[in-house]
Design an enzyme around this catalytic site. Structure first.
Site, PDB file in Angstrom:
ATOM      1  N   LYS A  68       9.342  10.984   7.073  1.00  0.00           N
ATOM      2  CA  LYS A  68      10.482  10.101   7.273  1.00  0.00           C
ATOM      3  C   LYS A  68      11.559  10.770   8.121  1.00  0.00           C
ATOM      4  CE  LYS A  68       9.793   7.575   2.949  1.00  0.00           C
ATOM      5  NZ  LYS A  68      10.374   7.204   1.633  1.00  0.00           N
ATOM      6  N   ARG A  91      -3.290   1.560   5.814  1.00  0.00           N
ATOM      7  CA  ARG A  91      -3.459   0.188   6.282  1.00  0.00           C
ATOM      8  C   ARG A  91      -3.026   0.090   7.746  1.00  0.00           C
ATOM      9  NH1 ARG A  91      -1.781  -4.017   1.422  1.00  0.00           N
ATOM     10  NH2 ARG A  91      -1.917  -2.527  -0.296  1.00  0.00           N
ATOM     11  N   HIS A 132     -10.845  -1.854  -2.796  1.00  0.00           N
ATOM     12  CA  HIS A 132     -11.543  -0.641  -3.177  1.00  0.00           C
ATOM     13  C   HIS A 132     -13.033  -0.874  -2.975  1.00  0.00           C
ATOM     14  CE1 HIS A 132      -8.421   2.069  -4.467  1.00  0.00           C
ATOM     15  NE2 HIS A 132      -7.861   1.135  -5.215  1.00  0.00           N
ATOM     16  N   ASP A 133     -13.812   0.157  -3.237  1.00  0.00           N
ATOM     17  CA  ASP A 133     -15.250   0.124  -2.991  1.00  0.00           C
ATOM     18  C   ASP A 133     -15.887  -1.199  -3.412  1.00  0.00           C
ATOM     19  OD1 ASP A 133     -17.783   2.384  -2.800  1.00  0.00           O
ATOM     20  OD2 ASP A 133     -18.149   0.614  -4.018  1.00  0.00           O
ATOM     21  N   ASP A 162     -17.241   3.613  -0.389  1.00  0.00           N
ATOM     22  CA  ASP A 162     -16.306   4.687  -0.061  1.00  0.00           C
ATOM     23  C   ASP A 162     -16.952   5.793   0.764  1.00  0.00           C
ATOM     24  OD1 ASP A 162     -14.188   3.502  -1.287  1.00  0.00           O
ATOM     25  OD2 ASP A 162     -14.159   4.794  -3.047  1.00  0.00           O
TER      26      ASP A 162
END
Length: 382
Positions: A68, A91, A132-133, A162
């Site tokens: 940051k 993301r 998730h997976d 994954d």
């Protein structure tokens, strides 16, 4: 790490969970110099565990950096400028908002292979949603085919999406990009999505479906999904299990003889209508003796019959010991680096480094001590 076929390859890893760290681990296992950029304050993503027990973090240095702050971003950019590859698993859009997007990084380092590892990919209606997976398996269509007939789809361990469909796909894509960059001098973005990777693994299965050899609508009803009696696991008298997989007739004959059957008199399993009778006969015979008995009967044969070992048993099995499948790192057994190389063998991995403990590695990346000290004084670098 030193040694290994990837010695000389420098990689920056942006801290994440699951497939990203696994991909970075594989590269480090094989000799790449990987530096992991962790958060100043630990995140809450993934499964919490004591420090040092996420084994996918083995073999590389960790720095903790406040992204940051402009000075933190500047340090990250300098590290990326000195690397051939980068792995990030945020993301879409997060790296851009941090000031570390691919356009800027590639302008600083045109030979960079910029790896982006996500569940859904960088584009599309699901790109910015969590998952998730299991969610990627569900979206791919694969989950609908996992499980036994008449039962709900089975949630497997998070190995398919994954690590196979994500981490390994990232390693393949990143190394392909690095080879091109070394040959032509131009880097690129590598968009590795777990949805894509899981779907790619279904290419052989789609061929079976096209040939009429697998019914995707009948979970647990085909040759390779527990439908066929010759490809399944059976309980033994001791409560253990024996896995059998003699797909070919010659191997099946060896299995049947070992079980005490006459192959010519046994139900023909090439005909699905015979599967119930064959399964009942196999189940009764295997259940009549212990797993140890069947292990002794089939040892060294081509019957494709193997005891279902617990993890502890697998770690101590003579065949696995001879192959050196497991290695001890800081007092913990874990899988050894793979694959094996005849001329450039990988070293035993270093244990996972504590978060932010690797600032001394920065000197090797061209970062001077004065700058390191100043960043630490301002708590931008741990």
């Amino acid at each position: 790490m030193t040694g290994g076929p990837l010695a000389g390859l420098r990689v920056v890893e942006m801290a994440g969970i699951g497939p990203g760290p696994f991909a970075a681990m594989m590269l480090a296992d094989l000799g790449a110099e990987v530096i992991r950029i962790d958060r100043i304050t630990p995140g809450d993503a993934g499964i919490a565990r004591p420090e040092g027990l996420d084994f996918t973090l083995r073999g590389r240095a960790s720095i903790a950096l406040d992204l940051k702050q402009p000075e933190g971003v500047a340090l990250a950019l300098d590290l990326i400028s000195g690397a051939e590859a980068l792995i990030e698993g945020f993301r879409p859009g997060v790296m851009e908002r941090l000031g570390l997007g691919p356009d800027l990084c590639l302008s600083r380092n045109p030979r960079l292979s910029y790896g982006r590892l996500t569940g859904w990919g960088q584009e599309g209606p699901l790109a910015k949603t969590a998952g998730h997976d299991l969610t990627y398996l569900a979206q791919s269509g694969l989950l609908s085919m996992l499980g036994r007939s008449g039962a709900p789809p089975v949630a497997p361990l998070n190995l398919l999406g994954d690590y196979a469909g994500g981490g390994m796909l990232m390693v393949a894509g990143l190394l392909a990009s690095v080879l091109r960059a070394r040959a032509e001098g131009t880097g690129q973005v590598v968009d590795a999505a777990m949805l894509d990777g899981v779907s790619l693994m279904m290419v052989p299965l789609c061929g079976l479906i096209a040939a009429g050899l697998h019914d995707p609508q009948a979970r647990g009803g085909s040759l390779l999904d527990s439908g066929a009696p010759q490809y399944d696991s059976y309980i033994c008298a001791c409560g253990g299990y024996l896995a059998i997989a003699p797909i070919e007739a010659r191997f099946r004959e060896e299995l049947l003889r070992g079980l005490g059957f006459e192959p010519q008199e046994f139900p023909d399993v090439s005909r699905p209508e015979n599967w119930p009778a064959a399964r009942a006969a196999l189940a009764a015979r295997i259940a009549s003796r212990s797993r140890a008995h069947w292990e002794a009967v089939f040892e060294g044969t081509d019957a494709c019959a193997t005891p279902v070992l617990s993890l502890k048993e697998a770690q101590a099995h003579p065949a696995n010991l001879a192959r050196r499948v497991w290695v001890e790192v800081a007092g913990h057994l874990q899988p050894a680096p793979a694959p094996r190389f005849s001329q450039t063998p990988a070293a035993v991995p270093r244990p996972p480094a504590p978060r932010g403990s690797g600032a001394e590695a920065l000197a090797g990346w061209g970062i001077c001590e004065t700058r390191i000290r100043a960043l630490r004084d301002r708590q931008i670098l741990l």
